[in-house]
Design a protein around this motif. Structure first.
Motif, PDB file in Angstrom:
ATOM      1  N   ALA A 317     -73.019 -17.584  25.596  1.00  0.00           N
ATOM      2  CA  ALA A 317     -72.438 -17.222  26.883  1.00  0.00           C
ATOM      3  C   ALA A 317     -71.443 -18.246  27.308  1.00  0.00           C
ATOM      4  CB  ALA A 317     -73.472 -17.022  27.962  1.00  0.00           C
ATOM      5  N   PRO A 318     -71.657 -19.716  27.292  1.00  0.00           N
ATOM      6  CA  PRO A 318     -70.716 -20.471  27.646  1.00  0.00           C
ATOM      7  C   PRO A 318     -69.477 -20.542  26.886  1.00  0.00           C
ATOM      8  CG  PRO A 318     -72.808 -21.577  27.420  1.00  0.00           C
ATOM      9  CD  PRO A 318     -72.974 -20.253  26.939  1.00  0.00           C
ATOM     10  N   PHE A 319     -69.637 -20.204  25.591  1.00  0.00           N
ATOM     11  CA  PHE A 319     -68.369 -20.038  24.905  1.00  0.00           C
ATOM     12  C   PHE A 319     -67.515 -18.931  24.994  1.00  0.00           C
ATOM     13  CE2 PHE A 319     -71.073 -22.765  22.435  1.00  0.00           C
ATOM     14  CZ  PHE A 319     -70.028 -23.478  21.376  1.00  0.00           C
ATOM     15  N   GLN A 320     -68.167 -17.947  25.649  1.00  0.00           N
ATOM     16  CA  GLN A 320     -67.527 -16.540  26.023  1.00  0.00           C
ATOM     17  C   GLN A 320     -66.683 -16.929  27.304  1.00  0.00           C
ATOM     18  OE1 GLN A 320     -67.077 -13.752  24.714  1.00  0.00           O
ATOM     19  NE2 GLN A 320     -66.367 -12.404  26.631  1.00  0.00           N
ATOM     20  N   GLN A 321     -67.454 -17.568  28.463  1.00  0.00           N
ATOM     21  CA  GLN A 321     -66.708 -18.022  29.533  1.00  0.00           C
ATOM     22  C   GLN A 321     -65.572 -18.772  29.140  1.00  0.00           C
ATOM     23  OE1 GLN A 321     -67.108 -17.051  32.483  1.00  0.00           O
ATOM     24  NE2 GLN A 321     -69.222 -15.666  31.909  1.00  0.00           N
ATOM     25  N   VAL A 322     -65.447 -19.734  28.157  1.00  0.00           N
ATOM     26  CA  VAL A 322     -64.474 -20.659  28.051  1.00  0.00           C
ATOM     27  C   VAL A 322     -63.397 -19.939  27.155  1.00  0.00           C
ATOM     28  CG1 VAL A 322     -63.623 -22.681  26.434  1.00  0.00           C
ATOM     29  CG2 VAL A 322     -65.812 -22.659  27.860  1.00  0.00           C
ATOM     30  N   SER A 323     -63.777 -19.071  26.325  1.00  0.00           N
ATOM     31  CA  SER A 323     -62.779 -17.829  25.835  1.00  0.00           C
ATOM     32  C   SER A 323     -61.992 -17.358  26.716  1.00  0.00           C
ATOM     33  CB  SER A 323     -63.469 -17.047  24.679  1.00  0.00           C
ATOM     34  OG  SER A 323     -62.684 -16.175  24.059  1.00  0.00           O
ATOM     35  N   VAL A 324     -62.920 -16.802  27.521  1.00  0.00           N
ATOM     36  CA  VAL A 324     -62.099 -15.816  28.886  1.00  0.00           C
ATOM     37  C   VAL A 324     -61.046 -16.703  29.624  1.00  0.00           C
ATOM     38  CG1 VAL A 324     -62.474 -14.528  30.964  1.00  0.00           C
ATOM     39  CG2 VAL A 324     -63.754 -14.052  28.836  1.00  0.00           C
ATOM     40  N   LEU A 325     -61.524 -17.801  29.839  1.00  0.00           N
ATOM     41  CA  LEU A 325     -60.695 -18.834  30.619  1.00  0.00           C
ATOM     42  C   LEU A 325     -59.283 -19.132  30.068  1.00  0.00           C
ATOM     43  CD1 LEU A 325     -60.130 -20.516  33.018  1.00  0.00           C
ATOM     44  CD2 LEU A 325     -61.350 -22.410  31.822  1.00  0.00           C
ATOM     45  N   LEU A 326     -59.544 -19.662  28.729  1.00  0.00           N
ATOM     46  CA  LEU A 326     -58.175 -19.915  27.987  1.00  0.00           C
ATOM     47  C   LEU A 326     -57.297 -18.657  27.579  1.00  0.00           C
ATOM     48  CD1 LEU A 326     -59.873 -22.227  25.222  1.00  0.00           C
ATOM     49  CD2 LEU A 326     -58.605 -22.844  27.410  1.00  0.00           C
ATOM     50  N   GLY A 327     -58.049 -17.471  27.500  1.00  0.00           N
ATOM     51  CA  GLY A 327     -57.175 -16.087  27.108  1.00  0.00           C
ATOM     52  C   GLY A 327     -56.480 -15.847  28.411  1.00  0.00           C
ATOM     53  N   SER A 328     -57.205 -16.020  29.582  1.00  0.00           N
ATOM     54  CA  SER A 328     -56.314 -15.531  30.709  1.00  0.00           C
ATOM     55  C   SER A 328     -55.390 -16.627  31.237  1.00  0.00           C
ATOM     56  CB  SER A 328     -57.601 -15.592  32.111  1.00  0.00           C
ATOM     57  OG  SER A 328     -58.532 -14.768  31.583  1.00  0.00           O
ATOM     58  N   LEU A 329     -55.382 -17.782  30.747  1.00  0.00           N
ATOM     59  CA  LEU A 329     -54.362 -18.880  30.877  1.00  0.00           C
ATOM     60  C   LEU A 329     -53.169 -18.431  30.002  1.00  0.00           C
ATOM     61  CD1 LEU A 329     -53.347 -21.321  32.137  1.00  0.00           C
ATOM     62  CD2 LEU A 329     -54.300 -22.448  30.715  1.00  0.00           C
ATOM     63  N   ALA A 330     -53.396 -18.097  28.926  1.00  0.00           N
ATOM     64  CA  ALA A 330     -52.315 -17.684  28.001  1.00  0.00           C
ATOM     65  C   ALA A 330     -51.599 -16.184  28.473  1.00  0.00           C
ATOM     66  CB  ALA A 330     -52.959 -17.508  26.472  1.00  0.00           C
ATOM     67  N   LEU A 331     -52.366 -15.582  28.712  1.00  0.00           N
ATOM     68  CA  LEU A 331     -51.833 -14.016  29.418  1.00  0.00           C
ATOM     69  C   LEU A 331     -50.924 -14.505  30.519  1.00  0.00           C
ATOM     70  CD1 LEU A 331     -54.804 -11.599  28.969  1.00  0.00           C
ATOM     71  CD2 LEU A 331     -52.733 -11.942  27.329  1.00  0.00           C
ATOM     72  N   LEU A 332     -51.388 -15.218  31.468  1.00  0.00           N
ATOM     73  CA  LEU A 332     -50.709 -15.576  32.638  1.00  0.00           C
ATOM     74  C   LEU A 332     -49.080 -16.235  32.137  1.00  0.00           C
ATOM     75  CD1 LEU A 332     -50.716 -15.603  35.570  1.00  0.00           C
ATOM     76  CD2 LEU A 332     -51.514 -17.965  35.650  1.00  0.00           C
ATOM     77  N   ILE A 333     -49.385 -17.063  31.429  1.00  0.00           N
ATOM     78  CA  ILE A 333     -48.080 -17.696  30.852  1.00  0.00           C
ATOM     79  C   ILE A 333     -47.003 -16.903  30.274  1.00  0.00           C
ATOM     80  CG2 ILE A 333     -46.999 -19.420  29.068  1.00  0.00           C
ATOM     81  CD1 ILE A 333     -49.694 -21.146  29.645  1.00  0.00           C
ATOM     82  N   PHE A 334     -47.774 -15.957  29.384  1.00  0.00           N
ATOM     83  CA  PHE A 334     -46.916 -14.857  28.890  1.00  0.00           C
ATOM     84  C   PHE A 334     -46.264 -13.986  29.724  1.00  0.00           C
ATOM     85  CE2 PHE A 334     -49.377 -15.329  24.705  1.00  0.00           C
ATOM     86  CZ  PHE A 334     -48.327 -16.039  24.173  1.00  0.00           C
ATOM     87  N   ALA A 335     -47.322 -13.497  30.800  1.00  0.00           N
ATOM     88  CA  ALA A 335     -46.498 -12.539  32.076  1.00  0.00           C
ATOM     89  C   ALA A 335     -45.541 -13.151  32.741  1.00  0.00           C
ATOM     90  CB  ALA A 335     -47.964 -12.102  32.806  1.00  0.00           C
ATOM     91  N   MET A 336     -45.786 -14.463  32.993  1.00  0.00           N
ATOM     92  CA  MET A 336     -44.670 -15.038  34.055  1.00  0.00           C
ATOM     93  C   MET A 336     -43.398 -15.249  33.020  1.00  0.00           C
ATOM     94  SD  MET A 336     -46.527 -17.625  36.452  1.00  0.00           S
ATOM     95  CE  MET A 336     -47.306 -18.822  35.408  1.00  0.00           C
ATOM     96  N   ALA A 337     -43.428 -15.712  31.946  1.00  0.00           N
ATOM     97  CA  ALA A 337     -42.107 -15.893  30.986  1.00  0.00           C
ATOM     98  C   ALA A 337     -41.521 -14.667  31.013  1.00  0.00           C
ATOM     99  CB  ALA A 337     -42.733 -16.572  29.680  1.00  0.00           C
ATOM    100  N   PHE A 338     -42.146 -13.326  30.924  1.00  0.00           N
ATOM    101  CA  PHE A 338     -41.438 -12.037  30.748  1.00  0.00           C
ATOM    102  C   PHE A 338     -40.956 -11.582  32.350  1.00  0.00           C
ATOM    103  CE2 PHE A 338     -43.998 -11.206  27.015  1.00  0.00           C
ATOM    104  CZ  PHE A 338     -43.102 -11.127  26.102  1.00  0.00           C
ATOM    105  N   ARG A 339     -41.540 -11.940  33.135  1.00  0.00           N
ATOM    106  CA  ARG A 339     -41.043 -11.208  34.515  1.00  0.00           C
ATOM    107  C   ARG A 339     -40.036 -12.267  35.186  1.00  0.00           C
ATOM    108  NH1 ARG A 339     -44.979 -12.428  37.852  1.00  0.00           N
ATOM    109  NH2 ARG A 339     -44.055 -11.371  39.478  1.00  0.00           N
ATOM    110  N   ILE A 340     -40.276 -13.458  35.186  1.00  0.00           N
ATOM    111  CA  ILE A 340     -39.435 -14.202  36.147  1.00  0.00           C
ATOM    112  C   ILE A 340     -38.643 -15.457  35.344  1.00  0.00           C
ATOM    113  CG2 ILE A 340     -40.596 -13.987  38.289  1.00  0.00           C
ATOM    114  CD1 ILE A 340     -42.376 -16.405  37.708  1.00  0.00           C
ATOM    115  N   ASP A 341     -37.740 -16.111  35.827  1.00  0.00           N
ATOM    116  CA  ASP A 341     -36.837 -17.195  35.305  1.00  0.00           C
ATOM    117  C   ASP A 341     -37.601 -18.344  35.389  1.00  0.00           C
ATOM    118  OD1 ASP A 341     -36.125 -18.874  37.973  1.00  0.00           O
ATOM    119  OD2 ASP A 341     -35.657 -16.609  38.389  1.00  0.00           O
TER     120      ASP A 341
END
Length: 782
Positions: A317-341
């Motif tokens: 379970a701790p590894f799952q939480q860390v995996s979700v945190l890192l994956g969410s941070l990666a998705l946030l970076i991709f989303a902002m790169a596509f949306r805004i300057d």
């Protein structure tokens, strides 16, 4: 140890399968007198080989017997430890209680799997003993036949070997019976422990999530004592929560290298250039570093997710939480790169940074299994810090509208979470803090993906298949998967995966006389809607591309419409089978309501049947040009209720299908896409009629849309009051008749003026009698 035992038992099953195959083959052989001389030596040879295999199997079972006994002692120690934890922990410590429940469930699942393998082994040995007894009976019947001394000696030797074989099988079964006697009491203890842990887990969740416990202010006087007790327990707690073996961490590092190195190579070669192509901003090449960081975080998230699968639900379970945190941070970076300057990205990083820190701190508390009272004391200050930080960023900087709304929602969510902790419901607020950063990242990812699909559709209108796949299948499944990830995050946090799975597979509380279906089947039906929509759109586009050059293209839309009705009919049939409708009850209800339904839906059913008749009979088809009541129009669609006609002036007429069937109309394109038009042209009486005929035919030949076959005809149709009228009969495309007739008249007018042919117009002579006996003649054109 459980994996080793499972592997060994699987090997034993394979050996038993080989023995069973031998006996089955032996029984299937033809034992007539013609091949007895061949069969008995074969029995002897095979028995020697299979006896060697059984001896190897026995030696393996005996060598692993001590390992199985050691495993049973280990399971008993775990049962005692988990029972002690269940008895000592308070129901308010939900994280501990749910973790213990998951550990009990995992232990029970592993032990039950081991017992199932032992039961399968015992069953196979029983089958082998039965087949060996049958083969003994067959060989004994050979004693009544006249056999040569050599064959008789072989038969007796086979019988002796079979007797020894049966004794060895009995010894193996005796050992398995001993294992069964050893594991049965442990299984009963596990069942009782599992029942107790499930009751405690259900009671803890119900009490803590629905009933307020001690609040912030009632716990505040005991702050120092509470925090000191928790911090002192951490050194003993951490080794039990995080794997400490060198073997696991070595394997984890190797796994991370195997995952990340190929991803980095693929990212530099293929992924980064593709991401840059999809970015619509001029500064997109300066975002390469952001894409690289996001791609690396995605690989790290995948590594932690794989490690979690290796460890299991409870330990991982701790590894799952860390995996979700890192994956969410990666998705946030991709989303902002596509949306805004790029400049807006930097400001948004600072806006979402406190949310990320709050989520990281909450995950750390989750890994450390923070008890109830420390959580009540820690959560309100954490929420207040995130609120103040976010509010300061919103007041000092300008952000895009969507990010501004998310910023204010962050303040609201943290305010609610802190308030829930103050009043004694900290775990609800804790769950909100754990989920909020993931919700933001996945929502922005969905928005960015939707915008990208819209841009791709507008930029590549010719790629019909890709656009249909993205719009009708890709985006819906993406949003459903994002929603599923949020639900999965909640279930993983409190170790409720098995509960949720059982709930999804359980039938909903509906009247059993009508239908029975589970929530999982309902989700399947919803996903099937998007799949059917995509397949229908894909097939429509495929048919149009194949038959777009067909001479009778108007037939294609009719069959496409019928195919669409048929596809949805199959979908309805699939859903009816999926939800297990009780057809007898439905028929009884429909029988009682048939009269009312018949009157209420009379027109709907008539129009539907008329639509089917129109589509099958091909009286009118989408794309046909018809004329009714002096109005020209084009058939746009023929649906189950009405036929839509678009007139030449752009208006749309919706006719019920029953009226179309009963109305008198002309279908100009029923046989083909051409129609004949009569164009009347008048010339003066002093014109050369042969020259006029030649000019009219020449003009028809110069207009490309006028068909050469059937050839244009020129008829002298009428001697009018002031002109000789000619009728020109031409064939032209029905959809372009107005434009082509206009072009033809302009061409005729130009040729008449060039060659001196006059077009008469009405004239009127007016004589005025003026005073003094004078008169004046005035020529007036009409």
């Amino acid at each position: 140890m459980r994996r080793k035992i499972g592997l060994i038992l699987c090997v034993l099953l394979i050996l038993l399968g080989a023995l069973a195959l031998f006996f089955k083959t032996s029984e299937a052989m033809n034992l007539s007198g013609n091949n007895l001389g061949v069969a008995i030596p074969q029995y002897q040879h095979q028995l020697v080989r299979e006896q060697e295999l059984l001896q190897d199997l026995q030696s393996n079972v005996q060598s692993q017997a001590e390992l199985l006994r050691s495993y049973c002692r280990e399971v008993e120690n775990k049962i005692d430890y988990l029972q002690f934890k269940i008895d000592t922990y308070s129901n308010a410590d939900v994280l501990d209680i749910t973790l213990i429940g998951q550990q009990v469930y995992d232990l029970k699942e592993e032990f039950d799997a081991t017992r199932s393998l032992l039961a399968i082994l015992n069953s196979e040995l029983l089958s082998m003993a039965s087949r060996a007894a049958n083969l003994t009976t067959v060989l004994e019947t050979f004693g009544n036949r006249q056999l040569s001394p050599e064959r008789e000696s072989i038969r007796l030797d086979c019988l002796a070997q079979l007797n020894r074989f049966k004794l060895e099988i009995a010894d193996s079964r005796k050992l398995l019976t001993e294992f069964e006697a050893l594991t049965k009491p442990i299984s009963l203890r596990l069942d009782a422990l599992f029942e107790t842990s499930e009751k405690n887990r259900l009671r803890a969740i119900n009490e803590v999530f629905s009933t307020p416990q001690e609040g912030f202010f009632s716990t505040l006087p005991y702050t120092i004592m509470t925090m000191k007790f928790w911090l002192l327990s951490l050194p003993e707690l951490v080794p039990t929560l995080v794997p400490t073996s060198y073997e696991f961490w070595s394997y984890f590092v190797l796994l991370a290298l195997l995952v990340n190195l190929p991803m980095l190579l693929l990212g530099r070669r293929y992924v980064y250039p593709w991401l840059l192509q999809q970015t619509p901003f001029p500064d997109k090449y300066r975002k390469l570093r952001a894409f690289a960081v996001g791609w690396f975080l995605l690989g790290a998230s995948l590594s932690f997710a794989l490690a979690r699968n290796l460890l299991g639900n409870a330990t991982g379970a701790p590894f799952q939480q860390v995996s979700v945190l890192l994956g969410s941070l990666a998705l946030l970076i991709f989303a902002m790169a596509f949306r805004i300057d790029r400049e807006a990205m930097r400001r948004c990083y600072r806006l979402y940074f406190p949310v990320f820190l709050g989520n990281t701190f909450a995950i750390l508390l989750y890994i450390l299994l923070i008890p109830y009272r420390p959580l009540v004391l820690v959560l309100p200050p954490l929420c207040l810090a995130v609120m103040l930080w976010t509010a300061i960023k919103l007041c000092r900087n300008s952000f895009p509208l969507l990010d501004t709304v998310i910023g204010w929602l962050t303040i609201v969510v943290n305010g609610i979470a802190g308030y829930l902790a103050v009043i004694g419901l900290p775990y609800i607020g804790f769950t909100m803090i754990l989920l909020w950063f993931t919700i933001i990242a996945q929502f922005l990812t969905g928005i960015a993906a939707t915008e990208m699909v819209i841009r791709v559709r507008h930029a590549h209108l010719e790629r019909k298949f890709l656009n249909n796949a993205l719009s009708h299948l890709g985006l819906p499944l993406l949003w459903l998967s994002l929603f599923y990830n949020i639900i999965s995050m909640v279930t993983t946090t409190y170790h409720l995966q098995d509960w949720v799975q059982n709930y999804l597979e359980r039938d909903l509380p509906l009247p059993p006389d009508v239908c029975r279906f589970s929530f999982q089947e309902l989700v399947i039906a919803v996903i099937a809607v998007f799949v059917v929509r995509f397949l229908i759109s894909f097939c429509k586009q495929l048919v149009r591309n194949i038959y777009k050059e067909a001479a009778d293209f108007g037939v294609v839309p009719s069959f496409v419409t019928l195919g669409t009705y048929l596809a949805w009919a199959f979908y309805v049939l699939f859903v009816m089978l999926l939800i297990r409708i009780n057809y007898s009850s439905i028929l009884v209800v429909l029988g009682g309501l048939s009269m009312g339904i018949g009157f209420a839906m009379k027109e709907v059913l008539e129009n539907f049947i008329s639509g089917i008749i129109l589509l099958v009979g091909q009286q009118v088809r989408p794309g046909d040009v018809i004329e009714f009541d002096g109005i020209f129009g084009k058939i746009k669609t023929v649906s189950f209720r009405a036929t839509v006609v678009e007139t030449w002036d752009g208006s749309v007429i919706t006719l019920p299908n029953t009226r179309v069937l009963s109305k008198d109309f002309r279908n100009w394109t029923r046989n083909n896409t051409l129609m004949r038009r009569d164009i009347v042209i008048g010339v003066s009486y002093d014109s050369d009629l042969k020259q006029v005929r030649d000019i009219l035919l020449e003009a028809a030949g110069e207009i490309k849309m006028i068909q050469p076959y059937p050839a244009p005809e020129v008829l002298c149709s009428e001697f009018a009051a002031s002109s000789v009228n000619f009728t020109v009969r031409v064939w032209l495309p029905a959809l372009l008749c107005t434009e082509v007739c206009s072009q033809y008249r302009e061409k005729v007018f130009a040729l008449f003026r060039e060659r001196g042919v006059s077009i008469p117009f009405d004239q009127l002579d007016v004589n005025l009698n003026l005073p003094g006996g004078q008169s004046q003649s005035i020529l007036t054109g009409n």
